[in-house]
Design a protein around this motif. Structure first.
Motif, PDB file in Angstrom:
ATOM      1  N   ARG A 240       0.833  -1.209   0.000  1.00 47.87           N
ATOM      2  CA  ARG A 240       0.000   0.000   0.000  1.00 47.87           C
ATOM      3  C   ARG A 240       0.865   1.257   0.000  1.00 47.87           C
ATOM      4  O   ARG A 240       0.575   2.221  -0.729  1.00 47.87           O
ATOM      5  N   MET A 241       1.906   1.260   0.796  1.00 47.37           N
ATOM      6  CA  MET A 241       2.822   2.406   0.819  1.00 47.37           C
ATOM      7  C   MET A 241       3.405   2.671  -0.562  1.00 47.37           C
ATOM      8  O   MET A 241       3.468   3.821  -1.033  1.00 47.37           O
ATOM      9  N   LEU A 242       3.831   1.611  -1.221  1.00 50.42           N
ATOM     10  CA  LEU A 242       4.464   1.757  -2.529  1.00 50.42           C
ATOM     11  C   LEU A 242       3.466   2.237  -3.578  1.00 50.42           C
ATOM     12  O   LEU A 242       3.795   3.050  -4.439  1.00 50.42           O
ATOM     13  N   GLU A 243       2.251   1.739  -3.497  1.00 53.31           N
ATOM     14  CA  GLU A 243       1.213   2.178  -4.432  1.00 53.31           C
ATOM     15  C   GLU A 243       0.920   3.662  -4.248  1.00 53.31           C
ATOM     16  O   GLU A 243       0.812   4.413  -5.228  1.00 53.31           O
ATOM     17  N   GLU A 244       0.827   4.112  -3.007  1.00 53.72           N
ATOM     18  CA  GLU A 244       0.567   5.525  -2.730  1.00 53.72           C
ATOM     19  C   GLU A 244       1.726   6.415  -3.173  1.00 53.72           C
ATOM     20  O   GLU A 244       1.519   7.577  -3.550  1.00 53.72           O
TER      21      GLU A 244
END
Length: 258
Positions: A240-244
């Motif tokens: 999720r962090m990487l997607e954001e």
């Protein structure tokens, strides 16, 4: 599995999970308890694990695995990552490589590329690229760490600051649950951060064993990276962090290019 590869996996498994019984290791690797005891004795003598009654546990000193052990640890996974990362590198690229066995494997996968410029503090990378067609190799100055076959310290960090490269390629010692990038020495982090600050595109190459692997020096965050190459799915919170952050995560089946 070859004995050296099995011992490397045992050492890393114990480092990450703590005490493991002889019987559990024998079941995991489908070998006899006598074979596991022999492996444990050799790892204990090498200072990589602590042997105790009925099993094995981590040594108390925080340090990376020996270079020779890391060379065979998860080798098949690392080779897949290296070949994948090589697909994203064009002829004529200017590349900065960090220390570590996975970046070294990426360098070895570039033999078919032409007119590369390679800037590194990793002796294995430098030697691997010599002889590539049209390749120029620049090595950082300073004292060589014989245990790791690399050069770290302020001179190495300043060395990378002299260049602006197309792609910076680096590994890590570990990744904590919050996404922080970890290594075992401050000098290693200094050099890695210098690569990250002086590249147009950054590649983090890491196999799944680096997730939650303990290392005590923090430097940078996984969302600082442009591309993450990993052999298995990352934890959901990290994903999720990487997607954001619009960081692209590349697994072996993906083929999209920079």
């Amino acid at each position: 599995m070859k004995p050296e590869a099995r011992k490397a996996e045992i050492a890393d498994l114990v480092r990450r999970e703590g005490f493991i019984s002889v019987e559990a290791l024998a079941d995991k690797f489908a070998v006899t308890t006598q074979t596991i005891r022999k492996d444990i004795n050799q790892l204990h003598e090498a200072g990589l694990v602590f042997r105790r009654h009925g099993g094995v546990e981590p040594i108390t000193v925080m340090a990376n695995l020996a270079y020779g052990v890391r060379q065979v640890l998860n080798l098949d996974f690392k080779r897949k990552l290296a070949s994948l990362a090589a697909e994203y590198i064009e002829d004529g690229s200017v590349l900065a490589f960090s220390i570590g066995t996975t970046p070294e494997l990426v360098a070895q996968s570039l033999a078919a590329k032409e007119d590369l410029t390679v800037i590194t503090n990793n002796l294995g990378v430098g030697m691997s690229c010599l002889g590539f067609k049209g390749c120029r190799v620049f090595i950082a100055g300073g004292e060589i760490r014989t245990s790791d076959r690399d050069i770290v310290g302020p001179e190495a960090a300043n060395f990378f600051g002299k260049y602006k490269v197309d792609i910076g390629i680096f590994g890590i010692g570990g990744l904590d649950p919050e996404g922080h990038l970890l290594d075992f020495h401050e000098e290693e982090v200094m050099a890695r951060n210098s690569i990250l600050e002086n590249c147009r595109t950054s590649f983090l190459v890491m196999d799944h064993t680096k997730v939650n692997r303990p290392a005590h020096v923090r430097g940078g965050h996984i969302t600082d990276v442009d591309y993450v190459f990993c052999d298995r799915a990352l934890p959901a919170n990290i994903s999720r962090m990487l997607e954001e952050a619009n960081t692209k995560v590349i697994y072996p089946k993906e083929s999209e290019k920079v």
